[in-house]
Design an enzyme around this catalytic site. Structure first.
Site, PDB file in Angstrom:
ATOM      1  N   CYS A  76       0.821  -1.203   0.000  1.00  0.00           N
ATOM      2  CA  CYS A  76       0.000   0.000   0.000  1.00  0.00           C
ATOM      3  C   CYS A  76       0.864   1.267   0.000  1.00  0.00           C
ATOM      4  O   CYS A  76       2.079   1.217   0.161  1.00  0.00           O
ATOM      5  CB  CYS A  76      -0.939  -0.001   1.202  1.00  0.00           C
ATOM      6  SG  CYS A  76      -0.076   0.217   2.779  1.00  0.00           S
ATOM      7  N   ALA A  79       2.976   1.839   3.012  1.00  0.00           N
ATOM      8  CA  ALA A  79       4.184   0.994   2.998  1.00  0.00           C
ATOM      9  C   ALA A  79       5.288   1.644   2.180  1.00  0.00           C
ATOM     10  O   ALA A  79       6.463   1.628   2.560  1.00  0.00           O
ATOM     11  CB  ALA A  79       3.856  -0.395   2.446  1.00  0.00           C
ATOM     12  N   ARG A 110      11.383  -4.917   6.811  1.00  0.00           N
ATOM     13  CA  ARG A 110      12.290  -4.678   5.674  1.00  0.00           C
ATOM     14  C   ARG A 110      13.695  -4.608   6.246  1.00  0.00           C
ATOM     15  O   ARG A 110      13.920  -3.939   7.246  1.00  0.00           O
ATOM     16  CB  ARG A 110      11.898  -3.368   5.003  1.00  0.00           C
ATOM     17  CG  ARG A 110      12.653  -3.052   3.714  1.00  0.00           C
ATOM     18  CD  ARG A 110      11.841  -2.010   2.992  1.00  0.00           C
ATOM     19  NE  ARG A 110      12.439  -1.467   1.805  1.00  0.00           N
ATOM     20  CZ  ARG A 110      13.146  -0.335   1.773  1.00  0.00           C
ATOM     21  NH1 ARG A 110      13.401   0.325   2.892  1.00  0.00           N
ATOM     22  NH2 ARG A 110      13.602   0.127   0.638  1.00  0.00           N
ATOM     23  N   HIS A 208       6.049   6.316  -2.484  1.00  0.00           N
ATOM     24  CA  HIS A 208       7.399   6.808  -2.794  1.00  0.00           C
ATOM     25  C   HIS A 208       7.335   8.290  -3.158  1.00  0.00           C
ATOM     26  O   HIS A 208       8.125   9.095  -2.704  1.00  0.00           O
ATOM     27  CB  HIS A 208       7.996   6.074  -4.002  1.00  0.00           C
ATOM     28  CG  HIS A 208       8.104   4.596  -3.835  1.00  0.00           C
ATOM     29  ND1 HIS A 208       8.059   3.733  -4.895  1.00  0.00           N
ATOM     30  CD2 HIS A 208       8.264   3.826  -2.739  1.00  0.00           C
ATOM     31  CE1 HIS A 208       8.189   2.485  -4.465  1.00  0.00           C
ATOM     32  NE2 HIS A 208       8.308   2.515  -3.161  1.00  0.00           N
TER      33      HIS A 208
END
Ligand code: CFM
Length: 581
Positions: A76, A79, A110, A208
Site C-alpha cells: 500500500c 508501505a 524490511r 514513494h
C-alpha cells in the site's frame, strides 16, 4: 568499443541461451489469459506481453489498479512512504497515526540495516503508533496524535519526528499537518507529516512519490555545509537491504569517490539536510526516487545519472560513468585499478559458478527495479531470464524514460501532488559548464538515461506487470524455470511446486548482493539453489490430498453443472484410505 560502457577484462557473454528448449511464449500468454472473464482478460492482456522486439518495446499497462479478486503481490501507499523511503532514516522518529496493525506490520519487516556513528541515535528497532481506537475514529484522533508526539519527544529527544497517515486517518479527515506544525513550534524540533493513506494510490509507488515530496520540502537543504572531500555524490534509491549500501560505499571509497548521503540506506537526519551540497546524484532505484533526483536538479543544479551496482559488469560500467562525469585523470585511473583488482578476485568465483549454472533459466517478479537489475547477476553466470515483471513500476521503468511525455495521467496518479520546483535564487549552481556538458555528450555521456527493463531482455521473453498468483502458477507449469526471484507472499507456493525461490526483497536473511563483493555472494547462493536435488523430492500437499475442485469462473452452464456434480461425489483420498481401514 564504447569506452564508458565496456572493457575487455570485465565483458561477459550476454548472448547466452537456455539449454532446455523454451515453450512458445505466444501460446503461453494465451494460456495465462484464457481463464479470465472478458473485461479482466482485456485488462490483463495489456499488462502481459511477449517481448517481440526488444529495440522497440510495446506499450505496457502499468501503474493501474489491480482488479479486485486478483491476488496481487503489491503493497500500500503507506508501505511505500513509511516503510520504503523514509523508514530507513535511523535517527528520525517515525510515528504511525492509525490502528496498531499498520505499525506492527511495518516493524522491522524490511531489512534496511543501520550502523549509526558514535553519538548518533538509532530508533529503527522501535515501532511507534498512536494506536487509534474506535473512540478516535469517531471523535477524531488529532489530540491523541499531539499527545503521542509530545510523549515520544520527552522519552527520546529526537532531532526530527515524521508522522504517517493510515487509511482511517484519511477517511475521518484528521489534519496531521497542522498537528505537526504546532508540535514543531512547541518542541523546537523538526516535525512533519505525510498524507500517505494506504488507499491513496494503486500501490506503494504512490507512497514513494509522497515521501520524496515531503523529504524534499522538510529536510533537504536545511544545512548548507558541504563535506570537504572531493568527488562528492549522493547514492539515491539505495536502502541498504542486507548491507548493500555498505558494499557500494566501500567500493566508491576505494575509488576515491565520496558519498555524502545514501537515500535512504543507513542515513542520519543530518546527512539528508546536507545532501544538496554534492556534485552529482547517482540513481540506483529509479522507481522510488526519480522525483527527488529531478527536484534536486531543478532547485540546486545537481545533475543525475542512472547507475546499477547489481551485477559485476554493470557495477564496472557505473563506476566508469561516474569517473567520466568528474573527468579527472587521477580518478579515472584509480577507478580502472579498482575494477581490475575487484574483477581479479571475482572472476574465479564467477567462472566456477558459471560452469554449474550456465544455460539455466530464471524468472523475476519484484517491486519496481530489482526485477530488472538482478537480471545482470544471472547473466554474469550464464543464466537467462525468460520472464520478468514489476509489481508496481511505471511504463518508463519498462520502456525507458523516452516514453515519459506519452504517459497518460489518470485519476489515480492525479491524486498525488506534483510539487512545483524552481531554481533556488541563491543556491542554484550548475555543476558543469555548457562546454563541459557538450564535451561529455560528444563522448557518449548522457544524463537521466534510464532505458528500462525491456530493451535488455531477450526476444520472446514474457513481460508481466503485477503478476497474479494464477499467472505465476501457469508460468511454473509451462516454463519450469530453474529459479524464481520473488517475494515472501508467493515464495512457499513456488517452492511447493518444486522450484526454488530467491526472496529478492529481504534476500532471505542473506546478502549483501551489491557491488563486486556482493555479486560473489549471489552467484554462490544461486548455484546452491539451482543445483540442489531437494526440489525434485518435493511433493506438495495438494497432490496427496486434493481439495474440492473449485472454479474461478464458469465459462458455460455445462461447466458449472460438471463442477457441482464433482463436488458432490468428491472424497478426500485420506478419508477414503481411513474408511478402507
Ligand atoms: Fe526500489 Fe527497493 Fe525496489 Fe522499492 Fe520495495 Fe525493496 Fe523492492 Mo521490496 S525501493 S522499487 S518499494 S529497489 S521494498 S529496497 S525490494 S519492492 S524492487
Amino acid at each position: 568499443m564504447n569506452e564508458i560502457t565496456e572493457s575487455a577484462d570485465d565483458a561477459i557473454d550476454s548472448t547466452q541461451e537456455p539449454t532446455r528448449p523454451q515453450p512458445d511464449p505466444v501460446a503461453a500468454r494465451e494460456e495465462f489469459l484464457k481463464i479470465y472473464p472478458d473485461k479482466t482478460r482485456k485488462k490483463r492482456a495489456k499488462q502481459l506481453l511477449v517481448n517481440s522486439d526488444p529495440e522497440k518495446p510495446s506499450e505496457i499497462g502499468a501503474n493501474t489498479r489491480t482488479i479486485p479478486g486478483i491476488m496481487t503481490q503489491r503493497g500500500c501507499t503507506y508501505a511505500g512512504c513509511r516503510g520504503v523511503v523514509i523508514g530507513p532514516m535511523h535517527d528520525v522518529l517515525h510515528i504511525t497515526h492509525g490502528p496498531v496493525g499498520c505499525s506492527f506490520y511495518s516493524w522491522q519487516t524490511r531489512r534496511n540495516l543501520a550502523r549509526p556513528q558514535p553519538g548518533q541515535t538509532n530508533f529503527l528497532q522501535y515501532s511507534m503508533t498512536t494506536d487509534m481506537m474506535e473512540n478516535e475514529i469517531i471523535f477524531g484522533g488529532e489530540k491523541k496524535l499531539a499527545a503521542a508526539i509530545r510523549e515520544a519527544y520527552l522519552i527520546f529527544k529526537p532531532k526530527a519526528i515524521a508522522v504517517y497517515s493510515t487509511c482511517p486517518v484519511g477517511l475521518i479527515g484528521d489534519d496531521i499537518h497542522t498537528v505537526c506544525r504546532l508540535a514543531k513550534a512547541e518542541l523546537g524540533i523538526n516535525v512533519f507529516g505525510f498524507s500517505c493513506e494506504g488507499y491513496k494510490g494503486v500501490s506503494q509507488s504512490a507512497g514513494h512519490h509522497i515521501a520524496n515530496n515531503g523529504v524534499f520540502k522538510h529536510m533537504v537543504g536545511l544545512n548548507d555545509t558541504p563535506d570537504e572531500d572531493e568527488f562528492r555524490i549522493n547514492v539515491l534509491g539505495e536502502y541498504n537491504i542486507g548491507g548493500d549500501a555498505w558494499e557500494i560505499d566501500a567500493l566508491l571509497r576505494k575509488c576515491g569517490i565520496h558519498v555524502t548521503a545514501t537515500l535512504s540506506g543507513d542515513i542520519s537526519y543530518e546527512q539528508v539536510t546536507r545532501c544538496h551540497t554534492v556534485d552529482l546524484n547517482v540513481v540506483q532505484c529509479h522507481r522510488s526516487i526519480n522525483y527527488m533526483a529531478d527536484m534536486m536538479e531543478k532547485k540546486f543544479g545537481i545533475p543525475w545519472i542512472k547507475v546499477n551496482f547489481i551485477g559485476a559488469q554493470t557495477t564496472a560500467k557505473s563506476l566508469r560513468k561516474i569517473a567520466k562525469y568528474f573527468d579527472n585523470p587521477r580518478l579515472t585511473n584509480r577507478v580502472e585499478e579498482v575494477i581490475a583488482q575487484e574483477m581479479a578476485t571475482l572472476r574465479p568465483v564467477q567462472e566456477a559458478m558459471k560452469t554449474r549454472c550456465k544455460g539455466k533459466t530464471a524468472a523475476l517478479f519484484v517491486g519496481g527495479s530489482r526485477a530488472h537489475h538482478y537480471q545482470d547477476l544471472f547473466k554474469d553466470i550464464g543464466m537467462t531470464t525468460i520472464a520478468a515483471g514489476y509489481e508496481f513500476a511505471h511504463r518508463d521503468d519498462y520502456e525507458g524514460r523516452a516514453v515519459l511525455p506519452t504517459i497518460k495521467v489518470d485519476a489515480d496518479s492525479r491524486n498525488i501532488e506534483e510539487i512545483e520546483v524552481e531554481a533556488d535564487p541563491k543556491r542554484f549552481r550548475p555543476r558543469k559548464s555548457d562546454e563541459q556538458n557538450a564535451a561529455l555528450a560528444a563522448g557518449g555521456f548522457s544524463y537521466k538515461d534510464y532505458e528500462g527493463m525491456v530493451k535488455e531482455m531477450r526476444k520472446g521473453a514474457l513481460i508481466i506487470d503485477d503478476i497474479s498468483h494464477h499467472e505465476l502458477e501457469k508460468l511454473i507449469k509451462i516454463y519450469k524455470p530453474d529459479v524464481i526471484a520473488s517475494g515472501i507472499k508467493e515464495k512457499f507456493i513456488i517452492e511447493k511446486m518444486g522450484v526454488p525461490c530467491k526472496q529478492l526483497h529481504s534476500y532471505d536473511y542473506g546478502g549483501p548482493y551489491a557491488a563486486f563483493t556482493g555479486a560473489a555472494n549471489f552467484y554462490k547462493e544461486i548455484d546452491r539453489m539451482v543445483n540442489t536435488k531437494v526440489w525434485k523430492l518435493v511433493s506438495p500437499p495438494w497432490k496427496q490430498d486434493p481439495q474440492i475442485p473449485a472454479r474461478l469462473v464458469y465459462q458455460t452452464k455445462a461447466d458449472r453443472a460438471e463442477s457441482e456434480e464433482s463436488n458432490k461425489t468428491w472424497k478426500s483420498p485420506l478419508k477414503a484410505a481411513d474408511e478402507e481401514g
